[in-house]
Design a protein around this motif. Structure first.
Motif, PDB file in Angstrom:
ATOM      1  N   SER A 129       0.170  10.127  -0.270  1.00 51.27           N
ATOM      2  CA  SER A 129       0.923   8.823  -0.883  1.00 51.27           C
ATOM      3  C   SER A 129       0.395   7.710  -0.056  1.00 51.27           C
ATOM      4  O   SER A 129       0.007   7.781   1.263  1.00 51.27           O
ATOM      5  N   GLY A 130       0.398   6.452  -0.665  1.00 50.99           N
ATOM      6  CA  GLY A 130       0.088   5.129   0.041  1.00 50.99           C
ATOM      7  C   GLY A 130      -0.637   4.258  -0.859  1.00 50.99           C
ATOM      8  O   GLY A 130      -0.885   4.639  -2.084  1.00 50.99           O
ATOM      9  N   ALA A 131      -0.596   2.847  -0.438  1.00 54.05           N
ATOM     10  CA  ALA A 131      -1.339   1.990  -1.382  1.00 54.05           C
ATOM     11  C   ALA A 131      -0.619   2.005  -2.793  1.00 54.05           C
ATOM     12  O   ALA A 131      -1.304   1.742  -4.028  1.00 54.05           O
ATOM     13  N   GLY A 132       0.631   2.214  -2.784  1.00 54.08           N
ATOM     14  CA  GLY A 132       1.405   2.233  -4.173  1.00 54.08           C
ATOM     15  C   GLY A 132       1.187   3.372  -5.094  1.00 54.08           C
ATOM     16  O   GLY A 132       1.418   3.188  -6.349  1.00 54.08           O
ATOM     17  N   ARG A 133       0.411   4.417  -4.369  1.00 55.12           N
ATOM     18  CA  ARG A 133       0.151   5.641  -5.392  1.00 55.12           C
ATOM     19  C   ARG A 133       0.889   6.954  -4.711  1.00 55.12           C
ATOM     20  O   ARG A 133       0.808   7.032  -3.319  1.00 55.12           O
ATOM     21  N   ARG A 134       1.119   7.652  -5.451  1.00 55.92           N
ATOM     22  CA  ARG A 134       1.513   9.079  -4.968  1.00 55.92           C
ATOM     23  C   ARG A 134       0.801  10.111  -5.987  1.00 55.92           C
ATOM     24  O   ARG A 134       1.336  10.182  -7.005  1.00 55.92           O
ATOM     25  N   GLY A 272      -6.602  -1.703   4.957  1.00 52.86           N
ATOM     26  CA  GLY A 272      -5.381  -1.964   5.289  1.00 52.86           C
ATOM     27  C   GLY A 272      -4.203  -1.222   4.627  1.00 52.86           C
ATOM     28  O   GLY A 272      -2.837  -1.378   4.823  1.00 52.86           O
ATOM     29  N   SER A 273      -4.639  -0.009   3.934  1.00 54.53           N
ATOM     30  CA  SER A 273      -3.444   0.810   3.103  1.00 54.53           C
ATOM     31  C   SER A 273      -3.038   1.906   4.131  1.00 54.53           C
ATOM     32  O   SER A 273      -4.202   2.341   4.923  1.00 54.53           O
ATOM     33  N   SER A 274      -1.836   2.088   4.163  1.00 58.86           N
ATOM     34  CA  SER A 274      -1.268   3.370   4.878  1.00 58.86           C
ATOM     35  C   SER A 274      -1.218   4.466   4.109  1.00 58.86           C
ATOM     36  O   SER A 274      -0.469   4.513   3.107  1.00 58.86           O
TER      37      SER A 274
END
Length: 288
Positions: A129-134, A272-274
């Motif tokens: 998960s991260g950057a608005g995606r799962r 910069g994505s977590s």
């Protein structure tokens, strides 16, 4: 009473591989055993929608992907998103890592056994998960050169010399990535998270790892030099590179845009994505 009420086989009608013929063969093999429906994909990502719709219509549906690991990735995500149903792969790709790692008998035989009352199997999944995606992965997730080079080998049917040339080109063009993990900036050549013991036909990750043990393996290759990277990659091919087994989540932040490979499918992650990777124990119902 069997948990399995019907089988829906998802296939790509334009595939040049064995998917369409394998799908028809499975339907013929299960004639009189269980209802089998063949459904065709129309575009990339369609398998996920077909799988989700199938299990929402009937929770007792087993969705079979007549494909390689990438097609199965879509089916697993559709079934997982629906929160019901079952998924399995009818190996029809080039590498078929997942089937090779977990299947101990032909799929038709396994389906017959479940229809006859044998319980379905539960397996772990990797959640990324991260950057608005799962997304979930049935086998592995990774960034850096190892999944890139392994996927390149997987896409070609080459002799040993040409395979070596392909790897050398990939390594020569490769540039290291930087992530932040546990507050430390790390320059890496590869970072792989694995639910099975292999990746893309060639790479051996962790002998003895099990896809239902509630754990996953991490393989980290820090950046040093091109020569050291080649040596590290050959160790991965031999299954000699150290890995760490873990149950806790792994979190990192990207410094630059980078491709993220999930079961051979590529997704791009912005700088910069977590990103968080975790194991979802026994999250997938399957037939083996």
């Amino acid at each position: 009473m069997s948990e399995l009420s019907r089988v829906v086989v998802v296939l790509n009608p334009n595939s040049t591989g064995d998917g369409p013929s394998n799908a028809r063969g499975l339907r013929d093999e299960l004639d009189g055993v269980v209802d089998v429906e063949l459904v065709e994909t129309q575009h990339a990502g369609h398998a996920e929608d077909l799988a989700r719709d199938a299990v929402r219509q009937d929770p007792g549906t087993l969705v079979v992907s007549a494909s390689g690991d990438g097609g199965y990735h879509e089916v697993v995500n559709g079934v997982f998103d629906a929160g019901r149903g079952m998924a399995a792969v009818l190996p029809s790709g080039n590498a078929n890592d997942h089937a090779t790692a977990v299947q101990e008998r032909p799929l038709g035989e396994a389906i017959r056994a479940v229809v006859g009352g044998e319980p379905v199997t539960r397996m772990d999944l990797l959640e990324v998960s991260g950057a608005g995606r799962r997304r979930v992965a049935h086998s592995y997730a990774g960034v850096g050169i190892t999944p890139v080079a392994a996927a390149a080998l997987n896409e070609h049917d080459l002799d040993a010399v040409k395979e070596a040339q392909l790897v050398v080109r990939a390594f020569w063009r490769y540039r290291p990535l930087t992530i932040t993990h546990d507050g430390n900036d790390i320059s890496i050549d590869s970072l792989v998270f694995a639910n099975i013991d292999r990746m893309a036909k060639y790479a051996q990750l962790a002998e003895g790892s099990a896809p239902d043990d509630g754990r996953y393996e991490t393989l980290l290759i820090p950046h040093r030099s091109k020569l050291r990277l080649v040596l590290d990659f050959t160790r991965v091919l031999r299954g000699a590179h150290p890995v760490r087994s873990r149950s806790e989540p792994y979190e990192f932040t990207t410094h630059t845009p980078m491709p993220l490979q999930l079961d051979g499918e590529v997704f791009h992650v912005d700088a910069g994505s977590s990103v968080t990777v975790r194991c979802l124990p026994r999250a997938l119902r399957t037939v083996l």
